[in-house]
Enzyme design. Sequence first.
Site, PDB file in Angstrom:
ATOM      1  CG  ASP A 119      43.890  24.276 -23.870  1.00  0.00           C
ATOM      2  OD1 ASP A 119      43.057  23.969 -24.743  1.00  0.00           O
ATOM      3  OD2 ASP A 119      45.009  23.737 -23.762  1.00  0.00           O
TER       4      ASP A 119
ATOM      5  CD  GLN B 143      48.404  18.887 -27.452  1.00  0.00           C
ATOM      6  OE1 GLN B 143      47.983  19.804 -28.126  1.00  0.00           O
ATOM      7  NE2 GLN B 143      47.600  17.980 -26.925  1.00  0.00           N
TER       8      GLN B 143
ATOM      9  CE  LYS C 278      44.841  21.023 -29.793  1.00  0.00           C
ATOM     10  NZ  LYS C 278      45.337  20.674 -28.470  1.00  0.00           N
TER      11      LYS C 278
END
Length: 299
Positions: free
Chosen positions: A121, A98, A54
């Site tokens: 997200d 994460q 990422k």
Amino acid sequence: MSAEIISGTQMRQEILAELEHEVKAMQEQHGTVPGLVTILVGENPASVSYVTLKVKTALSLGFHEVQDNQPEDISEQDLLALIEKYNNDPAIHGILVQLPLPKHINEDAVINAISPDKDVDGFHPVNLGKMVIGGDQVRYLPCTPAGIQEMIVRSGTETEGAEVVVVGRSNIVGKPISVMMGQKGPGANSTVTMVHTRTKDLAAHCQRADILIVAAGVPGLVKPEWIKPGATVIDVGVNRIGVSEETGKAILSGDVDFEAAKEIAGKITPVPGGVGPMTITMLMKNTVKSAWWHLQEKV
Ligand code: NAP
């Protein structure tokens, strides 16, 4: 005839090129670039590799990228305080924590602490609620379902009136993609059936699908005879089925028997190289969107 392969690797390149162009335009017009913070707690090897990818992608697009690594034993309170700091940081447009988090931290509390405006997200209940309402309300679509829909649209698959069958009902894939494909609007307008472990006669449902989306996490679950000839098959499953003696790397397989299915389907995604590369790409797209929204709010 063999199916057309929908390559996520190739689509990722196309979309990243579009995003790079947008970032340059933003820099020229507003003197700013999208800002993304990736928060990694602990050193879980899979999480480290996802975050590394990422970060690399964000940097390649010219983002302002902050990689904030925290120790495994960070307290929930300290993690929430860190998120609050980034909620208030005007240079940050997207906050990614994460998952999974260590057991002593409540994941829901962490997701809920991220400002819905920076929840790139798309997991915050506010954004999931807006996704369900649809239309102008939608802000951030969760990344894997957004990637699936993008693949369907970019591959030229007709969604209007199509029978879509989704195997799986998880909060991160099955449920959101079912809602998204049934929404009113382009790239959707489908008739959706969501199936799971309690469904009677899974095969019969799959056989009706013009678009079959499989997110079960069971290698080879979907047999070739379950596929309607000419259907578009999106295989979300990522299953480690062994380790390569040559490279020492995991051998991955999807939820669909790919080799046999590609002789029946019209279009099909491979594993690896299908949905996987699209998920991070959609995270980048959401961050660029967020940066534009934040700029518009300031104007
Ligand atoms: P999950 O939370 O484990 O959910 C799996 C779903 O599939 C559940 O709803 C389950 O039904 C259903 N299911 C499992 N076995 C089934 C069977 N034999 N027949 C019918 N339904 C069955 O999984 P997930 O997080 O959605 O992930 C699914 C797969 O996608 C995994 O392989 C994961 O690694 C992969 N994935 C890939 C990406 C990507 O970026 N490519 C992103 C996310 C996930 P019940 O609800 O009845 O238990």
